[in-house]
Design a protein around this motif. Structure first.
Motif, PDB file in Angstrom:
ATOM      1  N   LEU A 162      10.694   2.771   6.843  1.00 21.87           N
ATOM      2  CA  LEU A 162      10.081   4.078   7.066  1.00 21.87           C
ATOM      3  C   LEU A 162      11.188   5.073   7.339  1.00 21.87           C
ATOM      4  N   VAL A 163      10.977   6.320   6.924  1.00 20.57           N
ATOM      5  CA  VAL A 163      11.857   7.381   7.409  1.00 20.57           C
ATOM      6  C   VAL A 163      11.385   7.723   8.813  1.00 20.57           C
ATOM      7  N   THR A 164      12.323   7.796   9.758  1.00 16.74           N
ATOM      8  CA  THR A 164      11.940   8.121  11.129  1.00 16.74           C
ATOM      9  C   THR A 164      12.353   9.540  11.516  1.00 16.74           C
ATOM     10  N   ALA A 219      12.116  19.648  -7.687  1.00 17.55           N
ATOM     11  CA  ALA A 219      11.751  20.980  -7.213  1.00 17.55           C
ATOM     12  C   ALA A 219      11.309  20.985  -5.753  1.00 17.55           C
ATOM     13  N   ALA A 220      11.675  19.956  -4.986  1.00 15.06           N
ATOM     14  CA  ALA A 220      11.302  19.912  -3.564  1.00 15.06           C
ATOM     15  C   ALA A 220      12.063  21.011  -2.822  1.00 15.06           C
ATOM     16  N   ASP A 221      11.324  21.942  -2.248  1.00 13.68           N
ATOM     17  CA  ASP A 221      11.970  23.114  -1.643  1.00 13.68           C
ATOM     18  C   ASP A 221      12.797  22.783  -0.403  1.00 13.68           C
ATOM     19  N   GLY A 222      12.474  21.680   0.269  1.00 11.64           N
ATOM     20  CA  GLY A 222      13.214  21.352   1.487  1.00 11.64           C
ATOM     21  C   GLY A 222      14.616  20.835   1.231  1.00 11.64           C
ATOM     22  N   PHE A 235      -2.061  12.158  -2.372  1.00 14.66           N
ATOM     23  CA  PHE A 235      -3.441  12.212  -2.878  1.00 14.66           C
ATOM     24  C   PHE A 235      -3.575  12.986  -4.189  1.00 14.66           C
ATOM     25  N   PRO A 236      -2.900  14.150  -4.353  1.00 11.30           N
ATOM     26  CA  PRO A 236      -3.027  14.810  -5.666  1.00 11.30           C
ATOM     27  C   PRO A 236      -2.480  13.958  -6.807  1.00 11.30           C
ATOM     28  N   SER A 237      -1.480  13.095  -6.518  1.00 14.28           N
ATOM     29  CA  SER A 237      -0.896  12.318  -7.624  1.00 14.28           C
ATOM     30  C   SER A 237      -1.629  10.995  -7.852  1.00 14.28           C
ATOM     31  N   GLY A 280       0.851  -1.193   0.000  1.00 11.17           N
ATOM     32  CA  GLY A 280       0.000   0.000   0.000  1.00 11.17           C
ATOM     33  C   GLY A 280       0.872   1.223   0.000  1.00 11.17           C
ATOM     34  N   LYS A 281       0.368   2.319   0.529  1.00  8.16           N
ATOM     35  CA  LYS A 281       1.111   3.577   0.494  1.00  8.16           C
ATOM     36  C   LYS A 281       1.277   4.116   1.899  1.00  8.16           C
ATOM     37  N   ILE A 282       2.514   4.501   2.217  1.00 12.14           N
ATOM     38  CA  ILE A 282       2.764   5.224   3.469  1.00 12.14           C
ATOM     39  C   ILE A 282       2.341   6.667   3.228  1.00 12.14           C
ATOM     40  N   ILE A 283       1.637   7.252   4.195  1.00 11.98           N
ATOM     41  CA  ILE A 283       1.360   8.689   4.061  1.00 11.98           C
ATOM     42  C   ILE A 283       1.654   9.416   5.369  1.00 11.98           C
ATOM     43  N   GLN A 293      -2.040  26.044   4.414  1.00 14.93           N
ATOM     44  CA  GLN A 293      -2.723  24.741   4.580  1.00 14.93           C
ATOM     45  C   GLN A 293      -1.765  23.593   4.254  1.00 14.93           C
ATOM     46  N   ILE A 294      -0.989  23.766   3.172  1.00 11.73           N
ATOM     47  CA  ILE A 294      -0.027  22.722   2.780  1.00 11.73           C
ATOM     48  C   ILE A 294       1.070  22.618   3.838  1.00 11.73           C
ATOM     49  N   GLN A 295       1.534  23.770   4.332  1.00 10.66           N
ATOM     50  CA  GLN A 295       2.591  23.757   5.360  1.00 10.66           C
ATOM     51  C   GLN A 295       2.099  23.116   6.656  1.00 10.66           C
ATOM     52  N   CYS A 304      10.850  12.008   0.462  1.00 11.62           N
ATOM     53  CA  CYS A 304      10.500  10.719  -0.158  1.00 11.62           C
ATOM     54  C   CYS A 304       9.826  10.902  -1.510  1.00 11.62           C
ATOM     55  N   ASN A 305       9.157  12.033  -1.706  1.00 14.42           N
ATOM     56  CA  ASN A 305       8.523  12.275  -3.009  1.00 14.42           C
ATOM     57  C   ASN A 305       9.572  12.502  -4.090  1.00 14.42           C
ATOM     58  N   ALA A 306      10.761  12.939  -3.660  1.00 17.46           N
ATOM     59  CA  ALA A 306      11.932  13.075  -4.538  1.00 17.46           C
ATOM     60  C   ALA A 306      11.649  13.864  -5.815  1.00 17.46           C
ATOM     61  N   THR A 332       5.791  18.833  10.492  1.00 16.64           N
ATOM     62  CA  THR A 332       5.267  19.611   9.350  1.00 16.64           C
ATOM     63  C   THR A 332       6.134  20.847   9.099  1.00 16.64           C
ATOM     64  N   TRP A 333       5.925  21.423   7.934  1.00 14.18           N
ATOM     65  CA  TRP A 333       6.646  22.662   7.583  1.00 14.18           C
ATOM     66  C   TRP A 333       6.265  23.779   8.548  1.00 14.18           C
ATOM     67  N   SER A 334       5.020  23.825   9.007  1.00 12.30           N
ATOM     68  CA  SER A 334       4.629  24.870   9.967  1.00 12.30           C
ATOM     69  C   SER A 334       5.369  24.699  11.285  1.00 12.30           C
ATOM     70  N   GLU A 375      16.584  31.209  -1.331  1.00 13.34           N
ATOM     71  CA  GLU A 375      15.979  32.020  -2.397  1.00 13.34           C
ATOM     72  C   GLU A 375      15.187  31.097  -3.312  1.00 13.34           C
ATOM     73  N   LYS A 376      13.959  31.480  -3.610  1.00 13.49           N
ATOM     74  CA  LYS A 376      13.125  30.666  -4.518  1.00 13.49           C
ATOM     75  C   LYS A 376      12.551  31.567  -5.591  1.00 13.49           C
ATOM     76  N   LEU A 377      12.606  31.108  -6.836  1.00 14.95           N
ATOM     77  CA  LEU A 377      11.920  31.823  -7.918  1.00 14.95           C
ATOM     78  C   LEU A 377      10.785  30.945  -8.439  1.00 14.95           C
ATOM     79  N   GLY A 417      11.759  14.958  13.559  1.00 13.67           N
ATOM     80  CA  GLY A 417      10.990  13.739  13.303  1.00 13.67           C
ATOM     81  C   GLY A 417      10.412  13.744  11.890  1.00 13.67           C
ATOM     82  N   ALA A 418      10.274  12.549  11.329  1.00 12.32           N
ATOM     83  CA  ALA A 418       9.844  12.419   9.933  1.00 12.32           C
ATOM     84  C   ALA A 418       8.508  13.113   9.671  1.00 12.32           C
ATOM     85  N   ALA A 419       7.588  13.060  10.646  1.00 16.47           N
ATOM     86  CA  ALA A 419       6.240  13.600  10.417  1.00 16.47           C
ATOM     87  C   ALA A 419       6.089  15.033  10.915  1.00 16.47           C
TER      88      ALA A 419
HETATM   89  C1  LIG Z   1      -1.149  22.666  -3.662  1.00 13.62           C
HETATM   90  C2  LIG Z   1       0.208  22.097  -3.374  1.00 13.62           C
HETATM   91  C3  LIG Z   1       1.306  22.945  -3.356  1.00 13.62           C
HETATM   92  C4  LIG Z   1       2.579  22.439  -3.095  1.00 13.62           C
HETATM   93  N1  LIG Z   1       3.635  23.300  -3.099  1.00 13.62           N
HETATM   94  C5  LIG Z   1       4.881  22.840  -2.852  1.00 13.62           C
HETATM   95  C6  LIG Z   1       5.984  23.726  -2.868  1.00 13.62           C
HETATM   96  O1  LIG Z   1       5.877  24.944  -3.073  1.00 13.62           O
HETATM   97  N2  LIG Z   1       7.219  23.209  -2.625  1.00 13.62           N
HETATM   98  C7  LIG Z   1       7.412  21.858  -2.373  1.00 13.62           C
HETATM   99  O2  LIG Z   1       8.539  21.440  -2.149  1.00 13.62           O
HETATM  100  N3  LIG Z   1       6.364  20.998  -2.354  1.00 13.62           N
HETATM  101  C8  LIG Z   1       5.118  21.459  -2.592  1.00 13.62           C
HETATM  102  N4  LIG Z   1       4.049  20.584  -2.576  1.00 13.62           N
HETATM  103  C9  LIG Z   1       4.302  19.159  -2.359  1.00 13.62           C
HETATM  104  C10 LIG Z   1       4.093  18.663  -0.910  1.00 13.62           C
HETATM  105  O3  LIG Z   1       3.210  19.486  -0.185  1.00 13.62           O
HETATM  106  C11 LIG Z   1       5.417  18.565  -0.133  1.00 13.62           C
HETATM  107  O4  LIG Z   1       6.342  17.774  -0.841  1.00 13.62           O
HETATM  108  C12 LIG Z   1       5.202  17.969   1.269  1.00 13.62           C
HETATM  109  O5  LIG Z   1       6.342  18.187   2.072  1.00 13.62           O
HETATM  110  C13 LIG Z   1       4.873  16.475   1.210  1.00 13.62           C
HETATM  111  O6  LIG Z   1       4.702  16.015   2.546  1.00 13.62           O
HETATM  112  P1  LIG Z   1       3.481  15.051   2.925  1.00 13.62           P
HETATM  113  O7  LIG Z   1       3.659  14.712   4.355  1.00 13.62           O
HETATM  114  O8  LIG Z   1       2.178  15.637   2.544  1.00 13.62           O
HETATM  115  O9  LIG Z   1       3.817  13.810   1.992  1.00 13.62           O
HETATM  116  P2  LIG Z   1       2.842  12.591   1.591  1.00 13.62           P
HETATM  117  O10 LIG Z   1       2.003  13.002   0.436  1.00 13.62           O
HETATM  118  O11 LIG Z   1       2.162  12.045   2.788  1.00 13.62           O
HETATM  119  O12 LIG Z   1       3.948  11.548   1.103  1.00 13.62           O
HETATM  120  C14 LIG Z   1       4.846  11.851   0.045  1.00 13.62           C
HETATM  121  C15 LIG Z   1       5.752  10.647  -0.205  1.00 13.62           C
HETATM  122  O13 LIG Z   1       6.524  10.378   0.951  1.00 13.62           O
HETATM  123  C16 LIG Z   1       6.280   9.050   1.432  1.00 13.62           C
HETATM  124  N5  LIG Z   1       6.388   9.157   2.888  1.00 13.62           N
HETATM  125  C17 LIG Z   1       5.852  10.120   3.692  1.00 13.62           C
HETATM  126  N6  LIG Z   1       6.263   9.968   4.951  1.00 13.62           N
HETATM  127  C18 LIG Z   1       7.072   8.873   4.963  1.00 13.62           C
HETATM  128  C19 LIG Z   1       7.819   8.192   5.979  1.00 13.62           C
HETATM  129  N7  LIG Z   1       7.872   8.616   7.252  1.00 13.62           N
HETATM  130  N8  LIG Z   1       8.554   7.108   5.624  1.00 13.62           N
HETATM  131  C20 LIG Z   1       8.553   6.661   4.341  1.00 13.62           C
HETATM  132  N9  LIG Z   1       7.863   7.269   3.338  1.00 13.62           N
HETATM  133  C21 LIG Z   1       7.134   8.355   3.646  1.00 13.62           C
HETATM  134  C22 LIG Z   1       4.930   8.669   0.847  1.00 13.62           C
HETATM  135  O14 LIG Z   1       4.797   7.256   0.717  1.00 13.62           O
HETATM  136  C23 LIG Z   1       4.987   9.362  -0.494  1.00 13.62           C
HETATM  137  O15 LIG Z   1       5.744   8.602  -1.412  1.00 13.62           O
HETATM  138  C24 LIG Z   1       2.750  21.063  -2.835  1.00 13.62           C
HETATM  139  C25 LIG Z   1       1.633  20.192  -2.827  1.00 13.62           C
HETATM  140  C26 LIG Z   1       0.381  20.720  -3.097  1.00 13.62           C
HETATM  141  C27 LIG Z   1      -0.811  19.790  -3.083  1.00 13.62           C
END
Ligand SMILES: Cc1cc2nc3c(=O)[nH]c(=O)nc-3n(C[C@H](O)[C@H](O)[C@H](O)COP(=O)(O)OP(=O)(O)OC[C@H]3O[C@@H](n4cnc5c(N)ncnc54)[C@H](O)[C@@H]3O)c2cc1C
Length: 276
Positions: free
Chosen positions: A157-159, A112-115, A30-32, A20-23, A95-97, A107-109, A68-70, A175-177, A64-66
């Motif tokens: 799992l990432v911890t 353009a991942a800002d982190g 969910f968007p993908s 299944g999928k780790i979230i 809301q996303i943060q 993990c999304n790799a 949030t950005w906030s 800096e982000k453009l 910790g892995a979980a």
């Molecule tokens: C509207 C919108 C705007 C966004 N804008 C940006 C942006 O400006 N910059 C940016 O970088 N990203 C952006 N994102 C992407 C996203 O929000 C970020 O990448 C966010 O940090 C993903 O975290 P999540 O917890 O929601 O990941 P999830 O969707 O829960 O998971 C993402 C991936 O990580 C895996 N995963 C999660 N946690 C673990 C764990 N502990 N161990 C193993 N695998 C794990 C999941 O299986 C999945 O493959 C945006 C997304 C949306 C919907």
């Protein structure tokens, strides 16, 4: 089936042979997901308390892995974390943060991942765990293998993300453009960490660039060329950015991206030097 364990060992047990999928926040998953085809099973890690904590001390920082950005944006951390905090405030919208996590971003790799650039500059290490093999630590530069590819095994799992101690006088900036201010995918982004001596000359530089190669990278050649320079006087020549391989797409041409990165580096270096 929806699993929401509150204990890491239970989560690792479920992850063993999990189809299944780790979230975490679900903001990438969910968007993908194809419409009408959510994952067949979900392992939600956000109920595991240890994965939601940040700790910072003389022996380093553990996020910790979980987390949030906030949480990252609001946590009391030294100036060397400013690039990571500034990136946190650029991920999507509030809301996303509030939902998106540091491990989800890794993990999304996405290129353009800002982190990622701030974590590369911080020499961060990804801590992963499985029931079969225990804990292992992987530098971020080795964890990210390519577009949507990581070194994570199916039962892992990432911890946490672990950051070794940073020199006290190091400042940082991000800096982000994008094509607009909020809710935008980066065209290019740059993280800089800079230390200067009493005369203001650079003694240590860490520069990482994202969205200009399949995986964000550090620029060791540029870092070395900055030694002894005054931040306000330096010019980054696009020819020093040879390790980058930006693409031409609707958001920008290769040449445009390289020009922007050179300017982003200059700005980030000055800002990082000023907040160290
Ligand atoms: C509207 C919108 C705007 C966004 N804008 C940006 C942006 O400006 N910059 C940016 O970088 N990203 C952006 N994102 C992407 C996203 O929000 C970020 O990448 C966010 O940090 C993903 O975290 P999540 O917890 O929601 O990941 P999830 O969707 O829960 O998971 C993402 C991936 O990580 C895996 N995963 C999660 N946690 C673990 C764990 N502990 N161990 C193993 N695998 C794990 C999941 O299986 C999945 O493959 C945006 C997304 C949306 C919907």
């Amino acid at each position: 089936m929806y699993h929401a364990p509150s204990d890491l060992n239970d989560a690792l047990n479920i992850a063993r042979g999990f189809d299944g999928k780790i979230i975490a926040g679900g903001t990438d998953v969910f968007p993908s997901a194809q419409q009408g085809k959510p994952p067949s099973a979900i392992l939600d890690v956000t109920g595991i308390k240890d994965l939601k904590q940040i700790s910072h001390g003389a022996d380093g920082t553990r996020i910790g892995a979980a987390v949030t950005w906030s949480q990252i944006a609001g946590f009391d951390l030294p100036a060397s974390f400013d690039a990571l905090k500034q990136a946190a405030l650029e991920v999507g919208s509030l809301q996303i943060q509030n939902a998106g996590t540091i491990a989800g971003n890794l993990c999304n790799a996405s290129p353009a991942a800002d982190g990622v650039p701030p974590l590369l500059a911080l020499n961060a290490v990804v801590e992963v765990a499985s029931q079969a093999r225990g804990v292992r630590q992987i530098p971020v530069s080795e964890f990210l293998l390519g577009v949507r590819k990581t070194a994570l095994e199916a039962d892992e799992l990432v911890t946490a993300v672990v950051i070794p101690p940073v020199p006290a006088n190091m400042g940082a900036a991000f800096e982000k453009l994008g094509s607009r201010k909020y809710l935008v995918i980066s065209i290019t982004m740059t993280a800089a960490m800079i230390s200067c001596d009493a005369q203001g000359r650079i003694t240590e530089a860490r520069i990482a660039v994202g969205a200009c190669s399949p995986v964000a990278i550090r620029l060791p050649g540029s870092e070395a060329s900055l030694m002894g320079q005054m931040p306000s006087e330096l010019r980054v020549d696009p020819s020093h950015l040879g390790a980058l391989s930006p693409i031409d797409d609707v958001r920008g041409s290769k040449g445009y991206r390289l020009d922007v990165v050179a300017r982003q580096c200059e700005r980030a270096i000055i800002r990082a030097a000023n907040n160290g």
